[in-house]
Design a protein around this motif. Structure first.
Motif, PDB file in Angstrom:
ATOM      1  N   ARG A   3       8.151  -6.780 -17.376  1.00  0.00           N
ATOM      2  CA  ARG A   3       6.873  -7.494 -17.221  1.00  0.00           C
ATOM      3  C   ARG A   3       7.041  -9.015 -17.258  1.00  0.00           C
ATOM      4  NH1 ARG A   3       2.787  -4.064 -19.291  1.00  0.00           N
ATOM      5  NH2 ARG A   3       1.228  -5.673 -18.820  1.00  0.00           N
ATOM      6  N   LEU A   4       8.200  -9.494 -17.684  1.00  0.00           N
ATOM      7  CA  LEU A   4       8.396 -10.933 -17.868  1.00  0.00           C
ATOM      8  C   LEU A   4       9.094 -11.564 -16.671  1.00  0.00           C
ATOM      9  CD1 LEU A   4       9.612 -11.081 -21.587  1.00  0.00           C
ATOM     10  CD2 LEU A   4       7.270 -11.071 -20.696  1.00  0.00           C
ATOM     11  N   ASP A   5       8.518 -12.659 -16.169  1.00  0.00           N
ATOM     12  CA  ASP A   5       9.133 -13.453 -15.105  1.00  0.00           C
ATOM     13  C   ASP A   5       9.911 -14.595 -15.769  1.00  0.00           C
ATOM     14  OD1 ASP A   5       9.820 -14.994 -12.941  1.00  0.00           O
ATOM     15  OD2 ASP A   5       7.779 -15.561 -12.390  1.00  0.00           O
ATOM     16  N   ILE A   6      11.182 -14.337 -16.055  1.00  0.00           N
ATOM     17  CA  ILE A   6      12.028 -15.336 -16.710  1.00  0.00           C
ATOM     18  C   ILE A   6      12.978 -15.914 -15.667  1.00  0.00           C
ATOM     19  CG2 ILE A   6      13.773 -15.747 -18.484  1.00  0.00           C
ATOM     20  CD1 ILE A   6      12.516 -13.579 -20.149  1.00  0.00           C
ATOM     21  N   VAL A  18       9.840 -18.676 -19.386  1.00  0.00           N
ATOM     22  CA  VAL A  18       8.964 -17.554 -19.042  1.00  0.00           C
ATOM     23  C   VAL A  18       7.845 -18.132 -18.200  1.00  0.00           C
ATOM     24  CG1 VAL A  18       7.580 -15.653 -19.918  1.00  0.00           C
ATOM     25  CG2 VAL A  18       9.510 -16.510 -21.265  1.00  0.00           C
ATOM     26  N   CYS A  19       7.705 -17.648 -16.972  1.00  0.00           N
ATOM     27  CA  CYS A  19       6.836 -18.313 -15.995  1.00  0.00           C
ATOM     28  C   CYS A  19       5.538 -17.579 -15.688  1.00  0.00           C
ATOM     29  CB  CYS A  19       7.602 -18.552 -14.695  1.00  0.00           C
ATOM     30  SG  CYS A  19       8.957 -19.725 -14.879  1.00  0.00           S
ATOM     31  N   ASN A  20       5.303 -16.416 -16.276  1.00  0.00           N
ATOM     32  CA  ASN A  20       4.069 -15.697 -15.938  1.00  0.00           C
ATOM     33  C   ASN A  20       3.158 -15.483 -17.141  1.00  0.00           C
ATOM     34  OD1 ASN A  20       5.877 -13.808 -17.032  1.00  0.00           O
ATOM     35  ND2 ASN A  20       4.968 -12.105 -15.885  1.00  0.00           N
ATOM     36  N   LEU A  21       3.202 -16.419 -18.092  1.00  0.00           N
ATOM     37  CA  LEU A  21       2.234 -16.411 -19.177  1.00  0.00           C
ATOM     38  C   LEU A  21       0.990 -17.192 -18.742  1.00  0.00           C
ATOM     39  CD1 LEU A  21       4.598 -17.191 -22.191  1.00  0.00           C
ATOM     40  CD2 LEU A  21       3.888 -14.952 -21.333  1.00  0.00           C
ATOM     41  N   LYS A  22      -0.162 -16.784 -19.195  1.00  0.00           N
ATOM     42  CA  LYS A  22      -1.388 -17.490 -18.859  1.00  0.00           C
ATOM     43  C   LYS A  22      -1.341 -18.899 -19.442  1.00  0.00           C
ATOM     44  CE  LYS A  22      -6.434 -17.037 -19.102  1.00  0.00           C
ATOM     45  NZ  LYS A  22      -7.550 -16.211 -19.598  1.00  0.00           N
ATOM     46  N   GLY A  42      -4.571 -30.598 -26.456  1.00  0.00           N
ATOM     47  CA  GLY A  42      -5.134 -31.279 -25.302  1.00  0.00           C
ATOM     48  C   GLY A  42      -4.276 -31.276 -24.057  1.00  0.00           C
ATOM     49  N   VAL A  43      -3.079 -30.721 -24.100  1.00  0.00           N
ATOM     50  CA  VAL A  43      -2.201 -30.681 -22.924  1.00  0.00           C
ATOM     51  C   VAL A  43      -1.970 -29.229 -22.527  1.00  0.00           C
ATOM     52  CG1 VAL A  43       0.059 -31.275 -21.988  1.00  0.00           C
ATOM     53  CG2 VAL A  43      -1.069 -32.826 -23.605  1.00  0.00           C
ATOM     54  N   GLU A  44      -2.245 -28.911 -21.263  1.00  0.00           N
ATOM     55  CA  GLU A  44      -2.089 -27.535 -20.790  1.00  0.00           C
ATOM     56  C   GLU A  44      -0.630 -27.248 -20.457  1.00  0.00           C
ATOM     57  OE1 GLU A  44      -5.126 -24.847 -18.525  1.00  0.00           O
ATOM     58  OE2 GLU A  44      -4.041 -26.049 -17.039  1.00  0.00           O
ATOM     59  N   SER A  45      -0.120 -26.151 -20.995  1.00  0.00           N
ATOM     60  CA  SER A  45       1.262 -25.747 -20.780  1.00  0.00           C
ATOM     61  C   SER A  45       1.311 -24.588 -19.800  1.00  0.00           C
ATOM     62  CB  SER A  45       1.896 -25.344 -22.111  1.00  0.00           C
ATOM     63  OG  SER A  45       3.247 -24.982 -21.930  1.00  0.00           O
ATOM     64  N   HIS A  46       2.226 -24.655 -18.800  1.00  0.00           N
ATOM     65  CA  HIS A  46       2.259 -23.682 -17.708  1.00  0.00           C
ATOM     66  C   HIS A  46       3.528 -22.824 -17.708  1.00  0.00           C
ATOM     67  CE1 HIS A  46      -1.321 -25.244 -15.570  1.00  0.00           C
ATOM     68  NE2 HIS A  46      -0.980 -26.372 -16.195  1.00  0.00           N
ATOM     69  N   ALA A  47       4.241 -22.800 -18.788  1.00  0.00           N
ATOM     70  CA  ALA A  47       5.424 -21.931 -18.944  1.00  0.00           C
ATOM     71  C   ALA A  47       5.864 -22.022 -20.398  1.00  0.00           C
ATOM     72  CB  ALA A  47       6.557 -22.343 -18.007  1.00  0.00           C
ATOM     73  N   MET A  48       6.903 -21.282 -20.749  1.00  0.00           N
ATOM     74  CA  MET A  48       7.414 -21.337 -22.109  1.00  0.00           C
ATOM     75  C   MET A  48       8.935 -21.431 -22.074  1.00  0.00           C
ATOM     76  SD  MET A  48       6.786 -18.776 -25.352  1.00  0.00           S
ATOM     77  CE  MET A  48       7.631 -17.381 -24.645  1.00  0.00           C
ATOM     78  N   VAL A  49       9.469 -22.384 -22.824  1.00  0.00           N
ATOM     79  CA  VAL A  49      10.915 -22.555 -22.925  1.00  0.00           C
ATOM     80  C   VAL A  49      11.456 -21.528 -23.918  1.00  0.00           C
ATOM     81  CG1 VAL A  49      12.764 -24.129 -23.607  1.00  0.00           C
ATOM     82  CG2 VAL A  49      10.754 -25.011 -22.400  1.00  0.00           C
ATOM     83  N   LEU A  50      12.539 -20.838 -23.546  1.00  0.00           N
ATOM     84  CA  LEU A  50      13.129 -19.841 -24.427  1.00  0.00           C
ATOM     85  C   LEU A  50      14.242 -20.460 -25.268  1.00  0.00           C
ATOM     86  CD1 LEU A  50      13.423 -16.559 -22.315  1.00  0.00           C
ATOM     87  CD2 LEU A  50      11.904 -17.038 -24.225  1.00  0.00           C
ATOM     88  N   ALA A  51      14.197 -20.167 -26.568  1.00  0.00           N
ATOM     89  CA  ALA A  51      15.209 -20.664 -27.495  1.00  0.00           C
ATOM     90  C   ALA A  51      15.533 -19.576 -28.508  1.00  0.00           C
ATOM     91  CB  ALA A  51      14.713 -21.929 -28.204  1.00  0.00           C
ATOM     92  N   ALA A  52      16.682 -19.717 -29.134  1.00  0.00           N
ATOM     93  CA  ALA A  52      17.100 -18.779 -30.178  1.00  0.00           C
ATOM     94  C   ALA A  52      17.118 -19.504 -31.510  1.00  0.00           C
ATOM     95  CB  ALA A  52      18.487 -18.222 -29.866  1.00  0.00           C
ATOM     96  N   ASN A  57      -0.460  -9.861 -26.035  1.00  0.00           N
ATOM     97  CA  ASN A  57       0.791 -10.255 -26.696  1.00  0.00           C
ATOM     98  C   ASN A  57       1.991  -9.502 -26.117  1.00  0.00           C
ATOM     99  OD1 ASN A  57       2.419 -11.668 -28.509  1.00  0.00           O
ATOM    100  ND2 ASN A  57       2.231 -10.102 -30.090  1.00  0.00           N
ATOM    101  N   MET A  58       2.038  -9.399 -24.786  1.00  0.00           N
ATOM    102  CA  MET A  58       3.138  -8.672 -24.161  1.00  0.00           C
ATOM    103  C   MET A  58       4.484  -9.331 -24.457  1.00  0.00           C
ATOM    104  SD  MET A  58       4.298  -6.147 -22.600  1.00  0.00           S
ATOM    105  CE  MET A  58       2.650  -5.465 -22.410  1.00  0.00           C
ATOM    106  N   PHE A  59       4.524 -10.672 -24.407  1.00  0.00           N
ATOM    107  CA  PHE A  59       5.786 -11.344 -24.695  1.00  0.00           C
ATOM    108  C   PHE A  59       6.257 -11.027 -26.114  1.00  0.00           C
ATOM    109  CE2 PHE A  59       8.233 -14.804 -26.544  1.00  0.00           C
ATOM    110  CZ  PHE A  59       9.292 -14.852 -25.664  1.00  0.00           C
ATOM    111  N   GLY A  60       5.352 -11.054 -27.073  1.00  0.00           N
ATOM    112  CA  GLY A  60       5.726 -10.764 -28.455  1.00  0.00           C
ATOM    113  C   GLY A  60       6.255  -9.353 -28.628  1.00  0.00           C
ATOM    114  N   LYS A  61       5.656  -8.383 -27.926  1.00  0.00           N
ATOM    115  CA  LYS A  61       6.114  -6.991 -28.020  1.00  0.00           C
ATOM    116  C   LYS A  61       7.515  -6.822 -27.453  1.00  0.00           C
ATOM    117  CE  LYS A  61       1.411  -5.119 -27.659  1.00  0.00           C
ATOM    118  NZ  LYS A  61       0.468  -4.341 -26.821  1.00  0.00           N
ATOM    119  N   VAL A  62       7.820  -7.570 -26.387  1.00  0.00           N
ATOM    120  CA  VAL A  62       9.137  -7.473 -25.769  1.00  0.00           C
ATOM    121  C   VAL A  62      10.165  -8.274 -26.563  1.00  0.00           C
ATOM    122  CG1 VAL A  62      10.486  -8.011 -23.697  1.00  0.00           C
ATOM    123  CG2 VAL A  62       8.170  -7.076 -23.474  1.00  0.00           C
TER     124      VAL A  62
END
Length: 550
Positions: A388-391, A445-449, A455-465, A508-513
């Motif tokens: 389900r994740l577009d990474i 991750v590029c397909n999160l809402k 005040g700043v809209e974020s259009h993806a999420m950076v993955l880190a460990a 919370n699909m990302f959290g489940k995965v």
């Protein structure tokens, strides 16, 4: 067949091969005794119908009285750019042995004289390790890289493990005490290197037998990593028919034709074993000329070249022949619950799909009320897994501090979209200096809402460990050479379609995965033990060997 004379044995051993190195030595051995040879395979992806190509030759070798050893090269599987994580390679080794035995049985080959050896059983010995060191003192980096060029996955900054691979394959010839090694012509450079360097250790030079490479269904080499180019050995009849219908098969084209190549390399040789008459049948309605039976491959190829055989008819004939070949393999696994369980442990990410493929519909397990076969909630057919994740591989074009939150950065990140870079907010300020982000290649991750952060809209999420205590954070890093915008993949899973589903944060699909994400001891990011992969190799982190990915 046991009464064959040496010349007849040599003919059977070498038929349909592309090249043989050391013919005179083979003839010399056959004049005195039966030939001893080995074929090695690294237990990584699931074996597909392309494995029938070496199996058809192994059937020849056994029929010629050869003593055949199959090396299940578990350490090689790990060394080849970590294609198989150590956590799974032991299970996959057992699966490979089971599926190879089922394949040979399906083509009527007795396997009582076949020997299986697991590489780690002797490759971890003191004697082997010392010889490996001795070989490393002889082989140049140039020769090692050149030898593995067509076998080991090539990247711009290769791991040392890939350079060890060819030398170890050469040493296997001595430690398995064989006269010859069998493999595909893509391994020729490794074979030539073995002939050059083994004598420098005081060991004899072996002969080498090479199969031609068979194109995949898409027109290229058949590959476990390309689902459109292969048919799984446990695919059901409908899946086989569907994949063959989609296969590349241009009318009159006999050069780039995976279906014809498979018929030539597998079906006709198998048909002539044990005194049988080979036959390939194309069934047609009378108004289209009626059925045609071929007992010679070249006649079939000539008719296809002259467009006397339509691609659709060729595919239909291949479908029937292939399903007949696979039926005994399916039956072997269907009636053995331990083998089905082995698939789940060796390839856990595809366990549900495998069950659907192998078990006939009338025996399929019906999901409990309120659930689907994938385990998702009632009314949903989408799996709750990494598919389900577009990474994607991405690159930070610029980064600056967030004006309203000192713990966050605002980055402009190129993710391969036609519309240009995306604005992304990430909470990395307490862990990574701003200067270290400029121009950095990362995963997103590029397909999160889209969501607003101060005040700043974020259009993806950076993955880190992060480590277990959350005190150390390191970015996931794609290997050198991976292209910006390319999708990260996981063997056995579909990749999320770009521009497809946008994940609702309430689910919370990302959290489940992400709870199934982790790091191996080799710093490779994985999902349920399956590595994050790019076209240039696995995704890694700088130093962490355990912790969370978020």
């Amino acid at each position: 067949m046991s009464q064959l004379n040496p010349d007849e044995k040599f003919t059977l051993i070498t038929r349909n091969l592309q090249e043989v190195l050391g013919e005179d030595e083979i003839k010399k051995v056959l004049a005195e005794r039966d030939l001893k040879l080995y074929w090695g395979t690294a237990p990584t992806g699931k074996p597909h119908i392309g494995y029938f190509v070496p199996m058809s030759k192994i059937a020849d070798f056994l029929a010629a009285g050869c003593q055949v050893t199959i090396l299940l090269a578990d350490i090689h599987a790990f060394l080849d750019n970590m294609k198989a994580p150590l956590e799974l390679v032991n299970h996959r080794t057992k699966y490979y042995e089971a599926i190879i035995k089922a394949m040979l049985t399906s083509i009527g080959t007795p396997i009582d004289k076949l020997k299986f050896v697991v590489g780690s059983n002797y490759q971890l010995s003191a004697a082997y390790s010392m010889d490996n060191f001795r070989l490393c003192a002889c082989i140049t980096e140039h020769d090692a890289k050149k030898a593995g060029a067509e076998v080991v996955k090539q990247v711009e900054s290769p791991l040392l493990s890939g350079l060890l691979y060819p030398g170890m394959q050469a040493l296997d010839e001595h430690f398995l005490e064989v006269d010859a090694q069998f493999g595909g012509v893509d391994q020729r450079k490794i074979f030539v290197m073995a002939e050059k360097y083994l004598p420098q250790l005081g060991y004899k030079k072996r002969a080498h037998l090479m199969n031609p490479m068979v194109p995949g269904l898409a027109g290229s080499k058949m590959s476990s990593s390309d689902p459109d180019s292969k048919i799984d050995l446990l695919d059901d009849p409908k899946a086989v028919e569907r994949k063959l219908k989609k296969a590349f098969c241009e009318e009159g084209n006999v050069t780039d034709n995976g279906i014809l190549s498979f018929i030539k390399a597998v079906l006709f040789p198998l048909g002539s074993l044990y005194g049988k008459q080979p036959e390939f049948t194309i069934r047609r309605l009378e108004k289209f000329g009626g059925d045609i039976r071929y007992t010679d491959y070249h006649a079939l190829e000539a008719d296809f070249r002259d467009k006397k055989v339509h691609p659709g008819d060729l595919k239909a004939g291949a479908t029937a022949a292939l399903n007949a070949l696979l039926a005994p393999i399916r039956e072997t696994f269907n009636k053995d619950s331990e083998l089905l369980k082995l698939i789940e442990t060796a390839y856990p990410q595809v366990s549900d799909k495998v069950k659907q493929k192998v078990v006939p519909k009338k025996e399929a397990v019906v999901p409990a009320a309120g659930a689907t076969a994938t385990g998702s909630k009632k009314g949903s057919e989408k799996p709750e897994d990494v598919s389900r994740l577009d990474i994607r591989v991405a690159q930070i074009i610029s980064a600056r501090s967030h004006p309203n939150n000192p713990k966050s950065y605002i980055e402009e990140i190129e993710v391969g979209d036609a519309t240009g870079p995306r604005t992304v907010v990430s909470g990395l300020a307490d862990y990574i200096p701003l200067a270290d982000l400029q121009g950095r290649r990362i995963l997103t991750v590029c397909n999160l809402k889209p969501a607003k952060f101060q005040g700043v809209e974020s259009h993806a999420m950076v993955l880190a460990a992060s480590d277990a205590e959350g005190k150390v954070i390191e970015l996931l890093e794609p290997p050198e050479g991976a292209e910006i915008g390319e999708a990260v993949t996981w063997e056995g899973y579909e990749t999320a379609l770009r521009g497809g589903e946008v994940l609702n944060p309430k689910q919370n699909m990302f959290g489940k995965v992400a709870v199934e994400f982790g790091l191996t001891m080799e710093r490779v990011a994985h999902y349920k033990g399956v590595p994050f992969m790019t076209s240039k190799g696995p995704v890694t982190v700088k130093s962490l060997t355990e912790g969370n990915i978020r």
